[in-house]
Scaffold this motif. Structure first.
Motif: not given
Length: 321
Positions: A288-300, A305-319
């Motif tokens: 509850k209170g979390s956000v999916w940020v969906l990005s599209f190129a055209g209609d694809r 990217d998921h922001l958890d309920r603290s609005l931090s990235v909770d599935t962050a891949p490392a670089v």
């Protein structure tokens, strides 16, 4: 400009950090060139380096807000965040501390650069030369993540409603169950974070708790919450195909839209969308209170990217460098 700095020794990216920062790959359409983009690279006189815009989180600040604030403070340019690009983790020279920096793609909305105490020069680099201009391998890795997908994506923000009172303690119809005090606080906290992604229009499922979650955002925008029955668990379950078609129609380059829905609908919708467009999702709990940020190129769909309920990235891949 040059890239002659010696890189630090990178630790295991799983090492936890005790200093948190955020930044952007700030980009614009190259003037006078159709389809080309340029990336902002800044010079910091204190370090005598060329880097991407970034900075530490203020107390209580989310990575999203820090990325937008630090970018504007360092460059004078107002960004609109897009897809998440990953994180880097590295040791702080001279300290027994680790620093984590989360990065987003960000398009310039408006503003003008002027030299300041932190940054004395900004240059716009085409993709063909930006790698050689950056001082640090970790910045180049983030730029590589940026170049893996089209720069010019559009965004759909899917919010799960904030915390509501317990169902077994509410005597009225469940559709009328309102947010609890913690939920109202979540709703207020969502506003600046969603605005950082350029939120413009607001849609909600019918339950009161959904409408209340995005009402503060609509008020800030000076608009209304548009009720969409197909966004809710009942409407979605009754006709998933019709609901998906309607929700797909709301993903548009014309406006950044926010959709508030429920806990059964959102995971199924995002999973279906990713499968449809051949994209692998990172695991995430749509709390509850979390956000999916969906990005599209055209209609694809190209990023989710998921922001958890603290609005931090909770599935962050490392670089790593």
């Amino acid at each position: 400009m040059n890239g002659t700095h010696t890189p630090p020794n990178y630790p295991d990216p799983r090492t936890s950090a005790n200093i948190h920062a955020a930044g952007t790959v700030l980009w614009r359409h190259a003037p006078g060139s159709v389809g080309s983009v340029e990336i902002a690279v800044i010079r910091r006189p204190k370090y005598q380096d060329w880097s991407l815009a970034k900075g530490k989180l203020d107390p209580g600040e989310t990575p999203v807000l820090a990325a937008a604030r630090e970018t504007q403070e360092e460059t004078g340019l107002r960004p609109r965040l897009g897809r998440y690009l990953g994180k880097v983790t590295y040791p702080i020279t001279g300290h027994r501390k680790m620093k984590r920096v989360d990065y987003w793609a960000a398009q310039v909305v408006d503003g003008e650069f002027s030299a300041n105490s932190e940054v004395d020069e900004l240059v716009w680099c085409p993709l063909s030369t930006v790698m050689s201009e950056l001082s640090y391998p970790m910045d180049r890795q983030i730029v590589r993540a940026f170049t893996k997908l089209p720069a010019d994506t559009h965004t759909l923000l899917v919010v799960r409603h904030a915390k509501a009172g317990r169902r077994d303690r509410f005597k009225g119809p469940d559709e009328q169950r309102p947010l609890e005090s913690a939920g109202h606080r979540q709703a207020l906290a969502l506003v600046p974070n969603l605005l950082a992604f350029g939120a413009q229009e607001v849609y909600s499922a019918e339950p009161v708790r959904c409408v209340q979650t995005v009402a503060p955002l609509a008020e800030e925008l000076g608009g209304e919450v548009e009720i969409e029955p197909l966004l809710g668990d009942i409407g979605y379950a009754a006709d998933p195909e019709k609901a998906r078609d309607r929700i797909r129609s709301l993903a548009s380059a014309r406006a950044v839209r926010v959709l508030c829905s429920q806990g059964d609908t959102i995971p199924d919708l995002v999973r279906w969308w990713a499968d449809r467009d051949g994209m692998r999702l990172s695991p995430a709990r749509t709390r509850k209170g979390s956000v999916w940020v969906l990005s599209f190129a055209g209609d694809r769909l190209v990023a989710a990217d998921h922001l958890d309920r603290s609005l931090s990235v909770d599935t962050a891949p490392a670089v790593t460098g």
